[in-house]
Design a protein around this motif. Structure first.
Motif, mmCIF file in Angstrom:
data_model
loop_
_atom_site.group_PDB
_atom_site.id
_atom_site.type_symbol
_atom_site.label_atom_id
_atom_site.label_comp_id
_atom_site.label_asym_id
_atom_site.label_seq_id
_atom_site.Cartn_x
_atom_site.Cartn_y
_atom_site.Cartn_z
ATOM 1 N N ALA A 34 0.832 -1.212 0.000
ATOM 2 C CA ALA A 34 0.000 0.000 0.000
ATOM 3 C C ALA A 34 0.861 1.255 0.000
ATOM 4 C CB ALA A 34 -0.929 -0.002 1.212
ATOM 5 N N ALA A 35 2.055 1.175 0.603
ATOM 6 C CA ALA A 35 2.968 2.315 0.633
ATOM 7 C C ALA A 35 3.816 2.395 -0.634
ATOM 8 C CB ALA A 35 3.872 2.227 1.858
ATOM 9 N N GLY A 36 3.687 1.401 -1.494
ATOM 10 C CA GLY A 36 4.434 1.399 -2.749
ATOM 11 C C GLY A 36 5.842 0.837 -2.627
ATOM 12 N N ALA A 37 6.130 0.155 -1.532
ATOM 13 C CA ALA A 37 7.470 -0.408 -1.328
ATOM 14 C C ALA A 37 7.541 -1.824 -1.900
ATOM 15 C CB ALA A 37 7.802 -0.436 0.159
ATOM 16 N N PRO A 38 8.652 -2.163 -2.521
ATOM 17 C CA PRO A 38 8.812 -3.533 -3.025
ATOM 18 C C PRO A 38 9.077 -4.495 -1.866
ATOM 19 C CG PRO A 38 10.811 -2.276 -3.413
ATOM 20 C CD PRO A 38 9.800 -1.318 -2.833
ATOM 21 N N THR A 39 8.628 -5.724 -2.014
ATOM 22 C CA THR A 39 8.802 -6.726 -0.955
ATOM 23 C C THR A 39 9.318 -8.053 -1.517
ATOM 24 O OG1 THR A 39 6.510 -7.392 -1.198
ATOM 25 C CG2 THR A 39 6.971 -5.737 0.480
ATOM 26 N N PRO A 40 10.438 -8.037 -2.242
ATOM 27 C CA PRO A 40 10.888 -9.289 -2.854
ATOM 28 C C PRO A 40 11.276 -10.360 -1.828
ATOM 29 C CG PRO A 40 12.574 -7.614 -3.067
ATOM 30 C CD PRO A 40 11.339 -6.932 -2.518
ATOM 31 N N THR A 41 11.871 -9.964 -0.727
ATOM 32 C CA THR A 41 12.294 -10.955 0.268
ATOM 33 C C THR A 41 11.093 -11.568 0.967
ATOM 34 O OG1 THR A 41 14.347 -9.735 0.582
ATOM 35 C CG2 THR A 41 13.754 -11.325 2.284
ATOM 36 N N ASP A 43 8.084 -11.731 -0.206
ATOM 37 C CA ASP A 43 7.387 -12.543 -1.211
ATOM 38 C C ASP A 43 8.046 -13.917 -1.364
ATOM 39 O OD1 ASP A 43 5.726 -10.398 -1.648
ATOM 40 O OD2 ASP A 43 6.787 -9.710 -3.436
ATOM 41 N N ARG A 44 9.350 -13.964 -1.205
ATOM 42 C CA ARG A 44 10.063 -15.231 -1.365
ATOM 43 C C ARG A 44 9.958 -16.116 -0.121
ATOM 44 N NH1 ARG A 44 16.276 -15.874 -3.214
ATOM 45 N NH2 ARG A 44 16.124 -18.074 -3.664
ATOM 46 N N LEU A 45 9.890 -15.498 1.069
ATOM 47 C CA LEU A 45 9.871 -16.277 2.304
ATOM 48 C C LEU A 45 8.477 -16.745 2.723
ATOM 49 C CD1 LEU A 45 12.406 -14.236 4.454
ATOM 50 C CD2 LEU A 45 12.748 -16.472 3.411
ATOM 51 N N LEU A 46 7.455 -15.946 2.457
ATOM 52 C CA LEU A 46 6.119 -16.285 2.940
ATOM 53 C C LEU A 46 5.589 -17.644 2.477
ATOM 54 C CD1 LEU A 46 3.956 -13.051 3.184
ATOM 55 C CD2 LEU A 46 4.668 -14.594 4.983
ATOM 56 N N PRO A 47 5.851 -18.086 1.262
ATOM 57 C CA PRO A 47 5.348 -19.409 0.884
ATOM 58 C C PRO A 47 5.852 -20.541 1.778
ATOM 59 C CG PRO A 47 6.002 -18.213 -1.074
ATOM 60 C CD PRO A 47 6.429 -17.389 0.107
ATOM 61 N N HIS A 48 6.995 -20.340 2.424
ATOM 62 C CA HIS A 48 7.542 -21.393 3.283
ATOM 63 C C HIS A 48 6.818 -21.504 4.618
ATOM 64 C CE1 HIS A 48 10.800 -22.181 0.528
ATOM 65 N NE2 HIS A 48 10.965 -20.887 0.413
ATOM 66 N N VAL A 49 6.134 -20.448 5.038
ATOM 67 C CA VAL A 49 5.391 -20.498 6.300
ATOM 68 C C VAL A 49 3.888 -20.536 6.078
ATOM 69 C CG1 VAL A 49 7.183 -19.437 7.693
ATOM 70 C CG2 VAL A 49 5.473 -17.987 6.609
ATOM 71 N N GLU A 50 3.476 -20.622 4.827
ATOM 72 C CA GLU A 50 2.051 -20.725 4.530
ATOM 73 C C GLU A 50 1.499 -21.985 5.192
ATOM 74 O OE1 GLU A 50 -0.921 -20.730 0.687
ATOM 75 O OE2 GLU A 50 1.229 -20.685 0.392
ATOM 76 N N PRO A 51 0.347 -21.862 5.858
ATOM 77 C CA PRO A 51 -0.198 -23.008 6.599
ATOM 78 C C PRO A 51 -0.411 -24.268 5.763
ATOM 79 C CG PRO A 51 -1.329 -21.002 7.238
ATOM 80 C CD PRO A 51 -0.432 -20.646 6.084
ATOM 81 N N THR A 52 -0.613 -24.148 4.468
ATOM 82 C CA THR A 52 -0.854 -25.334 3.643
ATOM 83 C C THR A 52 0.430 -25.999 3.157
ATOM 84 O OG1 THR A 52 -1.038 -23.952 1.665
ATOM 85 C CG2 THR A 52 -3.081 -24.469 2.865
ATOM 86 N N THR A 53 1.585 -25.354 3.350
ATOM 87 C CA THR A 53 2.856 -25.929 2.938
ATOM 88 C C THR A 53 3.270 -27.009 3.929
ATOM 89 O OG1 THR A 53 3.540 -23.808 2.012
ATOM 90 C CG2 THR A 53 5.274 -25.402 2.412
ATOM 91 N N PRO A 54 3.671 -28.199 3.469
ATOM 92 C CA PRO A 54 4.084 -29.243 4.408
ATOM 93 C C PRO A 54 5.293 -28.805 5.224
ATOM 94 C CG PRO A 54 4.255 -30.019 2.127
ATOM 95 C CD PRO A 54 3.755 -28.616 2.081
ATOM 96 N N THR A 55 5.283 -29.142 6.528
ATOM 97 C CA THR A 55 6.373 -28.713 7.397
ATOM 98 C C THR A 55 7.640 -29.520 7.175
ATOM 99 O OG1 THR A 55 5.535 -30.170 9.112
ATOM 100 C CG2 THR A 55 4.874 -27.879 9.222
ATOM 101 N N TRP A 56 7.525 -30.776 6.904
ATOM 102 C CA TRP A 56 8.696 -31.637 6.716
ATOM 103 C C TRP A 56 8.446 -32.479 5.477
ATOM 104 C CZ3 TRP A 56 13.129 -31.278 9.334
ATOM 105 C CH2 TRP A 56 14.052 -32.286 9.190
#
Length: 92
Positions: A34-41, A43-56
């Motif tokens: 919303a502030a117009g800032a890029p969030t590449p890091t 964006d790259r890390l969030l899929p790893h902590v998404e609740p549907t991603t297998p933990t192991w």
């Protein structure tokens, strides 16, 4: 995790923390977008902590560890620390 009790306590805690990381990360990302800032890091890390991603992932215990990339830098760091320590002792 030899006992079911230990496994349940650790997996339960990490599962709750994962949900928290996901929600906090999503909130932070939406505010930064919303502030117009890029969030590449983020964006790259969030899929790893998404609740549907297998933990192991299946088969992860059989993945061989490759220490070759850390041995040379570790030895260089140890040599630098030893040299700096000797230099400090000499200058005293």
């Amino acid at each position: 995790m030899r006992t079911g009790k230990a496994r349940a306590s650790i997996e339960g805690h990490s599962g709750a923390a994962r949900d928290e990381f996901w929600h906090v990360g999503e909130e932070l990302r939406s505010q930064l977008h919303a502030a117009g800032a890029p969030t590449p890091t983020i964006d790259r890390l969030l899929p790893h902590v998404e609740p549907t991603t297998p933990t192991w992932p299946d088969g992860a215990r059989e993945i061989p560890l490759r220490w070759g990339g850390i041995i040379a830098p570790g030895l260089a760091l140890a040599a630098a620390v030893a040299g700096a320590s000797r230099l400090v002792r000499t200058l005293r």
